[in-house]
Write a protein that holds these residues in place. Structure first.
Motif, mmCIF file in Angstrom:
data_model
loop_
_atom_site.group_PDB
_atom_site.id
_atom_site.type_symbol
_atom_site.label_atom_id
_atom_site.label_comp_id
_atom_site.label_asym_id
_atom_site.label_seq_id
_atom_site.Cartn_x
_atom_site.Cartn_y
_atom_site.Cartn_z
ATOM 1 N N SER A 40 3.062 -6.354 -1.387
ATOM 2 C CA SER A 40 1.791 -6.666 -2.042
ATOM 3 C C SER A 40 1.923 -6.561 -3.561
ATOM 4 C CB SER A 40 0.707 -5.707 -1.552
ATOM 5 O OG SER A 40 0.950 -4.397 -2.038
ATOM 6 N N ARG A 41 0.986 -7.183 -4.264
ATOM 7 C CA ARG A 41 0.972 -7.077 -5.723
ATOM 8 C C ARG A 41 0.707 -5.638 -6.154
ATOM 9 N NH1 ARG A 41 -2.415 -11.605 -8.824
ATOM 10 N NH2 ARG A 41 -1.419 -10.499 -10.574
ATOM 11 N N THR B 204 11.031 -1.310 -3.331
ATOM 12 C CA THR B 204 10.809 -2.121 -4.529
ATOM 13 C C THR B 204 11.422 -1.464 -5.758
ATOM 14 O OG1 THR B 204 8.765 -3.047 -3.607
ATOM 15 C CG2 THR B 204 9.046 -3.157 -6.003
ATOM 16 N N VAL C 167 3.999 -3.862 -6.166
ATOM 17 C CA VAL C 167 4.773 -4.262 -7.349
ATOM 18 C C VAL C 167 4.215 -3.587 -8.598
ATOM 19 C CG1 VAL C 167 5.314 -6.196 -8.886
ATOM 20 C CG2 VAL C 167 5.582 -6.448 -6.413
ATOM 21 N N GLU D 142 3.923 -10.481 -11.719
ATOM 22 C CA GLU D 142 3.726 -9.643 -10.538
ATOM 23 C C GLU D 142 3.599 -10.464 -9.268
ATOM 24 O OE1 GLU D 142 0.373 -7.134 -11.136
ATOM 25 O OE2 GLU D 142 1.364 -5.870 -12.641
ATOM 26 N N ALA E 286 6.075 -10.100 -6.140
ATOM 27 C CA ALA E 286 5.551 -9.705 -4.830
ATOM 28 C C ALA E 286 6.009 -10.674 -3.755
ATOM 29 C CB ALA E 286 4.023 -9.633 -4.878
#
Length: 243
Positions: free
Chosen positions: A61-62, A29, A65, A51, A55
């Motif tokens: 997943s959030r 990421t 992020v 977010e 994601a």
């Protein structure tokens, strides 16, 4: 004359924000966000998607992020603003890299160093997992992992280096350690040019534990895969910040 709709952009700002390897979600990421920023796909001062949307775009997943954004805010690549018009924005200007002056030389150095590291270190853990390590060696290996895991952020790279060098030493091939030390010097020179990110350190410690456990349990295939994933995480960060 009929007004025509605005033409679609030549290139979507978020073209690089696609799912990557699940095993290195945080590093991947960060890599994709930094690439988007440094390539100018996300303009200076431009607002990032929320977010939840990021994601979904990245297939992570959030929490991942959120960790990546927090790390890049701290590193000076993003800026968080509060209020009605708040959000996460590309920093203007972006930090200047202290990396090698010539881009071609920098990229060549990264490719060469990481290729050498993969060949040597994956081979080392496979060999160790095949060996019947004496009790003393097994205890040293686990202790080195624990010391690395407990190290402060400022000291982490020293203990990380010691753990990787110990793996080479335990193979019991005297000519291997100088080769590994030279590679590690090159890796550290590259790592010194990018920010230390706490989530990456935590992820690395988890990977170290799985690598050491695979070695101690005599599972060479697992040790090899875990080391490959570990090195891939480092590569993602280096390429993101230095490419």
């Amino acid at each position: 004359m009929t007004d025509l709709p605005d033409p679609a952009p030549v290139l979507n700002s978020w073209v690089l924000l696609k799912p990557g390897a699940a095993s290195n979600a945080f590093e991947g990421t960060v890599h994709r966000l930094v690439q988007s920023l440094k390539l100018g796909l996300v303009a200076p001062g431009e607002k990032l998607p929320p977010e939840r949307e990021l994601a979904s775009m990245l297939g992570v997943s959030r929490d991942t992020v959120r960790e990546a954004i927090s790390a890049l805010v701290e590193a000076g690549y993003l800026e968080a603003k509060r209020g009605r018009y708040g959000g996460t924005f590309a920093k203007n200007p972006l930090p200047t890299s202290s990396a090698l002056s010539e881009t071609s030389s920098r990229v060549a150095s990264i490719i060469d160093t990481l290729a050498l590291r993969a060949v040597v270190e994956v081979g080392i853990v496979r060999r160790l997992a095949h060996q019947e390590l004496p009790r003393e060696s097994r205890e040293r290996l686990w202790r080195a992992h624990e010391e690395c895991q407990a190290a402060d952020l400022a000291d982490y790279r020293v203990y990380d280096t010691r753990l990787h060098l110990l793996m080479g030493e335990l193979v019991d091939a005297p000519s291997l350690v100088p080769v590994l030390a030279d590679i590690r010097m090159r890796v550290n020179e590259l790592l010194d040019q990018i920010p230390l990110l706490q989530p990456n350190i935590e992820h690395s410690c988890e990977q170290h534990q799985r690598i050491v456990q695979a070695i101690l349990r005599g599972r060479p295939d697992v040790a090899s895969v875990e080391m490959e994933e570990h090195l891939a995480g480092t590569e993602a960060l280096l390429r993101g910040f230095l490419d």
